[in-house]
Write an enzyme that holds these catalytic residues in place. Structure first.
Site, PDB file in Angstrom:
ATOM      1  N   MET A  30     -61.062  25.853 -90.645  1.00  0.00           N
ATOM      2  CA  MET A  30     -60.304  25.180 -91.706  1.00  0.00           C
ATOM      3  C   MET A  30     -59.302  24.206 -91.097  1.00  0.00           C
ATOM      4  O   MET A  30     -58.361  23.770 -91.772  1.00  0.00           O
ATOM      5  CB  MET A  30     -59.587  26.202 -92.587  1.00  0.00           C
ATOM      6  CG  MET A  30     -60.572  27.139 -93.292  1.00  0.00           C
ATOM      7  SD  MET A  30     -59.921  27.818 -94.809  1.00  0.00           S
ATOM      8  CE  MET A  30     -58.472  28.658 -94.201  1.00  0.00           C
ATOM      9  N   LEU A  33     -56.120  23.216 -85.863  1.00  0.00           N
ATOM     10  CA  LEU A  33     -56.717  23.891 -84.711  1.00  0.00           C
ATOM     11  C   LEU A  33     -55.656  24.365 -83.733  1.00  0.00           C
ATOM     12  O   LEU A  33     -54.626  23.726 -83.541  1.00  0.00           O
ATOM     13  CB  LEU A  33     -57.690  22.944 -84.000  1.00  0.00           C
ATOM     14  CG  LEU A  33     -58.857  22.414 -84.839  1.00  0.00           C
ATOM     15  CD1 LEU A  33     -59.787  21.565 -83.972  1.00  0.00           C
ATOM     16  CD2 LEU A  33     -59.640  23.547 -85.509  1.00  0.00           C
ATOM     17  N   HIS A  34     -55.933  25.510 -83.122  1.00  0.00           N
ATOM     18  CA  HIS A  34     -55.069  26.064 -82.081  1.00  0.00           C
ATOM     19  C   HIS A  34     -55.970  26.604 -80.986  1.00  0.00           C
ATOM     20  O   HIS A  34     -57.196  26.449 -81.053  1.00  0.00           O
ATOM     21  CB  HIS A  34     -54.146  27.143 -82.661  1.00  0.00           C
ATOM     22  CG  HIS A  34     -54.858  28.186 -83.473  1.00  0.00           C
ATOM     23  ND1 HIS A  34     -55.774  29.069 -82.924  1.00  0.00           N
ATOM     24  CD2 HIS A  34     -54.829  28.463 -84.803  1.00  0.00           C
ATOM     25  CE1 HIS A  34     -56.242  29.860 -83.869  1.00  0.00           C
ATOM     26  NE2 HIS A  34     -55.704  29.509 -85.028  1.00  0.00           N
ATOM     27  N   HIS A  37     -59.206  28.514 -81.936  1.00  0.00           N
ATOM     28  CA  HIS A  37     -60.344  27.659 -82.290  1.00  0.00           C
ATOM     29  C   HIS A  37     -60.927  27.000 -81.027  1.00  0.00           C
ATOM     30  O   HIS A  37     -62.145  26.929 -80.868  1.00  0.00           O
ATOM     31  CB  HIS A  37     -59.908  26.537 -83.230  1.00  0.00           C
ATOM     32  CG  HIS A  37     -59.333  26.991 -84.537  1.00  0.00           C
ATOM     33  ND1 HIS A  37     -58.023  26.785 -84.872  1.00  0.00           N
ATOM     34  CD2 HIS A  37     -59.901  27.610 -85.609  1.00  0.00           C
ATOM     35  CE1 HIS A  37     -57.796  27.253 -86.090  1.00  0.00           C
ATOM     36  NE2 HIS A  37     -58.912  27.772 -86.556  1.00  0.00           N
ATOM     37  N   GLY A 147     -64.390  34.081 -84.629  1.00  0.00           N
ATOM     38  CA  GLY A 147     -63.386  34.846 -83.902  1.00  0.00           C
ATOM     39  C   GLY A 147     -63.294  36.279 -84.377  1.00  0.00           C
ATOM     40  O   GLY A 147     -63.416  36.560 -85.567  1.00  0.00           O
ATOM     41  N   LYS A 149     -60.623  37.723 -84.523  1.00  0.00           N
ATOM     42  CA  LYS A 149     -59.384  37.698 -85.310  1.00  0.00           C
ATOM     43  C   LYS A 149     -59.646  38.001 -86.790  1.00  0.00           C
ATOM     44  O   LYS A 149     -58.899  38.708 -87.438  1.00  0.00           O
ATOM     45  CB  LYS A 149     -58.745  36.323 -85.134  1.00  0.00           C
ATOM     46  CG  LYS A 149     -57.769  35.883 -86.182  1.00  0.00           C
ATOM     47  CD  LYS A 149     -56.463  36.622 -86.029  1.00  0.00           C
ATOM     48  CE  LYS A 149     -55.371  36.129 -86.956  1.00  0.00           C
ATOM     49  NZ  LYS A 149     -55.763  35.597 -88.213  1.00  0.00           N
ATOM     50  N   GLN A 153     -64.575  39.180 -91.734  1.00  0.00           N
ATOM     51  CA  GLN A 153     -65.325  37.942 -91.980  1.00  0.00           C
ATOM     52  C   GLN A 153     -66.496  37.811 -90.999  1.00  0.00           C
ATOM     53  O   GLN A 153     -67.602  37.423 -91.385  1.00  0.00           O
ATOM     54  CB  GLN A 153     -64.378  36.756 -91.848  1.00  0.00           C
ATOM     55  CG  GLN A 153     -65.057  35.406 -91.867  1.00  0.00           C
ATOM     56  CD  GLN A 153     -64.038  34.280 -91.859  1.00  0.00           C
ATOM     57  OE1 GLN A 153     -63.451  33.987 -92.891  1.00  0.00           O
ATOM     58  NE2 GLN A 153     -63.815  33.655 -90.714  1.00  0.00           N
ATOM     59  N   VAL A 176     -57.541  35.212 -79.479  1.00  0.00           N
ATOM     60  CA  VAL A 176     -56.581  34.579 -78.564  1.00  0.00           C
ATOM     61  C   VAL A 176     -55.174  34.818 -79.113  1.00  0.00           C
ATOM     62  O   VAL A 176     -54.933  34.630 -80.310  1.00  0.00           O
ATOM     63  CB  VAL A 176     -56.860  33.071 -78.425  1.00  0.00           C
ATOM     64  CG1 VAL A 176     -55.822  32.408 -77.531  1.00  0.00           C
ATOM     65  CG2 VAL A 176     -58.266  32.851 -77.884  1.00  0.00           C
ATOM     66  N   SER A 185     -52.879  31.875 -85.224  1.00  0.00           N
ATOM     67  CA  SER A 185     -53.361  31.617 -86.569  1.00  0.00           C
ATOM     68  C   SER A 185     -52.751  30.305 -87.037  1.00  0.00           C
ATOM     69  O   SER A 185     -51.600  29.997 -86.697  1.00  0.00           O
ATOM     70  CB  SER A 185     -52.909  32.752 -87.501  1.00  0.00           C
ATOM     71  OG  SER A 185     -52.994  32.333 -88.855  1.00  0.00           O
TER      72      SER A 185
HETATM   73  P1  AMP Z   1     -59.946  29.436 -89.633  1.00  0.00           P
HETATM   74  O1  AMP Z   1     -59.680  28.005 -89.285  1.00  0.00           O
HETATM   75  O2  AMP Z   1     -58.718  30.265 -89.735  1.00  0.00           O
HETATM   76  O3  AMP Z   1     -60.884  29.590 -90.790  1.00  0.00           O
HETATM   77  O4  AMP Z   1     -60.718  30.036 -88.379  1.00  0.00           O
HETATM   78  C1  AMP Z   1     -61.896  29.439 -87.910  1.00  0.00           C
HETATM   79  C2  AMP Z   1     -62.519  30.332 -86.860  1.00  0.00           C
HETATM   80  O5  AMP Z   1     -61.615  30.495 -85.774  1.00  0.00           O
HETATM   81  C3  AMP Z   1     -62.834  31.737 -87.403  1.00  0.00           C
HETATM   82  O6  AMP Z   1     -64.068  32.170 -86.861  1.00  0.00           O
HETATM   83  C4  AMP Z   1     -61.686  32.535 -86.863  1.00  0.00           C
HETATM   84  O7  AMP Z   1     -61.982  33.907 -86.701  1.00  0.00           O
HETATM   85  C5  AMP Z   1     -61.438  31.875 -85.532  1.00  0.00           C
HETATM   86  N1  AMP Z   1     -60.085  32.160 -85.070  1.00  0.00           N
HETATM   87  C6  AMP Z   1     -58.935  31.988 -85.765  1.00  0.00           C
HETATM   88  N2  AMP Z   1     -57.887  32.418 -85.057  1.00  0.00           N
HETATM   89  C7  AMP Z   1     -58.381  32.876 -83.871  1.00  0.00           C
HETATM   90  C8  AMP Z   1     -57.799  33.466 -82.708  1.00  0.00           C
HETATM   91  N3  AMP Z   1     -56.503  33.675 -82.593  1.00  0.00           N
HETATM   92  N4  AMP Z   1     -58.624  33.818 -81.694  1.00  0.00           N
HETATM   93  C9  AMP Z   1     -59.963  33.623 -81.796  1.00  0.00           C
HETATM   94  N5  AMP Z   1     -60.567  33.073 -82.856  1.00  0.00           N
HETATM   95  C10 AMP Z   1     -59.792  32.707 -83.891  1.00  0.00           C
END
Ligand code: AMP
Length: 282
Positions: A30, A33-34, A37, A147, A149, A153, A176, A185
């Site tokens: 979404m 990015l960090h 991601h 992830g 995390k 999901q 991470v 997050s």
């Molecule tokens: P999101 O942008 O929050 O929908 O996350 C996109 C993808 O990045 C999902 O598969 C998440 O599980 C993964 N993700 C989010 N935060 C982390 C993290 N801290 N470590 C590893 N993967 C992550």
């Protein structure tokens, strides 16, 4: 790195890559990015000819009282980070490209989607499964990277792939964390410095629970009570749920055995955070 906004163009490019026999790694996000991601993007880049990253704040997976409108959308930064991590193609469609007028189909996953995030956020996983199904069809990945995390999901995406017989491999990458242990997050951007410290209560509770299991505790109720007590004791943190469950079904077992998932969700101020740890019980 090329940027694609149109669903039709995305589908055409993915089909051309498929015909050329390219192996596609796909990282759905979404945005905002960090490093979490970026670790997924790098993992995909290491194993695939082509890495597609999607950035889409999916309205279907937000409840009416959730943070869809204020969710961060730093597109220029996302573009730089995705490219630096090894993305070849950034798919960033506006909502009408994924859900054109008249769109009316939903993908619903069963029991795995009911508890925890599913009950705290009604409709959330229907939104996730639906967008993932549309994105898979448009990007035609060999492998999708998600992830740990978002552990529930990740299980749901795996179930969807199996049930729909999609020829896609799922890779779940480790969470991470910030140096102090807070799971990275996009929503951490909402936290003040004081809230960041408070938010650590969740990770500390998960870690204490893992230590208690390693020390021999096998009663899931005791582990849940330990986590709840630690979280409730922290000022400024509101507990939503904390549980020790079977890592495959997400159901609380009578006794802890095999692979156990420790799951937790809290609110810190207006921000909702989730985290988890997996523990192998001999
Ligand atoms: P999101 O942008 O929050 O929908 O996350 C996109 C993808 O990045 C999902 O598969 C998440 O599980 C993964 N993700 C989010 N935060 C982390 C993290 N801290 N470590 C590893 N993967 C992550």
């Amino acid at each position: 790195m090329i940027v694609i906004r149109s669903a039709a163009r995305m589908a055409a490019v993915a089909r051309r890559l498929e015909r050329e026999g390219k192996r596609i790694g796909f990282v759905p996000t979404m945005g905002a990015l960090h490093e979490g991601h970026c670790s997924l993007i790098r993992a995909a880049a290491a194993r695939h000819d082509m890495v597609i990253v999607s950035v889409f704040v999916n309205p279907l997976q937000f409840g009416p009282r959730e943070d869809f409108a204020r969710y961060p959308r730093p597109f220029g930064r996302d573009r730089r980070l995705a490219r630096a991590a090894g993305a070849d193609l950034l798919f960033a469609p506006p909502a009408r490209e994924l859900y054109p007028p008249g769109f009316q189909t939903a993908v619903e996953v069963g029991p795995l989607a009911r508890r925890w995030e599913g009950s705290a956020r009604p409709g959330h996983f229907r939104g996730v499964a639906t967008v993932v199904a549309v994105l898979f069809e448009l990007t035609r990945p060999t492998t999708v990277y998600v992830g740990q995390k978002d552990y529930q999901q990740a299980l749901i995406v795996g179930q969807l792939i199996r049930d729909l017989r999609l020829p896609i491999r799922l890779r779940v990458q480790p969470t991470v964390r910030e140096p102090g242990g807070l799971a990275m997050s996009s929503r951490n951007a909402y936290l003040s410095a004081a809230e960041r410290r408070q938010a650590l209560a969740l990770f500390h509770a998960l870690r204490a629970a893992r230590a208690r299991i390693r020390a021999g505790e096998r009663r899931p109720g005791r582990i849940a009570a330990l986590m709840r007590g630690l979280i409730r004791a922290k000022a400024g943190v509101r507990l939503e749920y904390a549980a020790a469950v079977d890592a495959r079904t997400l159901e609380p077992p009578r006794r802890l055995r095999g692979r156990v998932a420790l799951l937790g969700a809290v609110r810190v101020g207006r921000t909702r955070l989730i985290d988890n740890l997996l523990v192998g019980v001999p």
